[in-house]
Write an enzyme that holds these catalytic residues in place. Sequence first.
Site, PDB file in Angstrom:
ATOM      1  N   HIS A  53       1.105  -4.405 -11.150  1.00 38.70           N
ATOM      2  CA  HIS A  53      -0.354  -5.200 -11.835  1.00 38.70           C
ATOM      3  C   HIS A  53      -1.179  -4.311 -10.347  1.00 38.70           C
ATOM      4  CE1 HIS A  53       2.065  -7.272  -7.714  1.00 38.70           C
ATOM      5  NE2 HIS A  53       0.372  -7.483  -7.542  1.00 38.70           N
ATOM      6  N   HIS A 135      -5.321  -1.102  -5.355  1.00 38.62           N
ATOM      7  CA  HIS A 135      -4.106  -0.012  -5.686  1.00 38.62           C
ATOM      8  C   HIS A 135      -2.665  -1.027  -6.052  1.00 38.62           C
ATOM      9  CE1 HIS A 135      -3.066  -3.334  -2.523  1.00 38.62           C
ATOM     10  NE2 HIS A 135      -1.707  -2.916  -2.834  1.00 38.62           N
TER      11      HIS A 135
END
Length: 199
Positions: A53, A135
Amino acid sequence: MRYFIGLDLSPANKLALDSWREKSLPELPRVKMPLKTKAPIRQPRPVPAANFHITLCFLGSVSPRQLEAVTECLAEVTSEPFELSLDTTGFWSGPKIFYVGPEQVPEPLSELAAKATAAARQADIAVEKRDYQPHVTIIRNVKADFPPPLFPPSVVCQFSQFHLFESVSTQSGVTYPIRQSWPLRNTNSVREKLLRGNF
């Protein structure tokens, strides 16, 4: 209860990222445990693909009142759908993670992260003040000498909604179930689009 606001990768994106990780990162040598060692040796630990995620804003532990307030604030957030290329990698020594991220951060993503953070603060949730760097964590317990990938990632993601995730600890590890979702839709007027050069 610990929560965060974030983006969920599609199943196809998760599989593509998992496949890249398997092919591009050299196989790690197995470390044998000394017989008299009490504490386990911390080795690099791949994050399950299901957990991939992108965090927009980490909320941490929140009260029921704060949770209700932040969901009300998030329902008012307007932001447009966007595309994101995961095409670079990095390492953070503090949390000891190896991650995949974008070389270029699209403006809609930066704006969405800022709005998510503003919603959290509006709900009286203390959030960290630091530059946003999107990220996807793919390996934990990584040391500075972790070998670089054989080739860079190339995964293109499309996002049309964002979510409230809960961090849940189970006997088999941590999971991140989605508790609520909101759509991303372009609600700018024609005049605003002209000003921004979208026409």
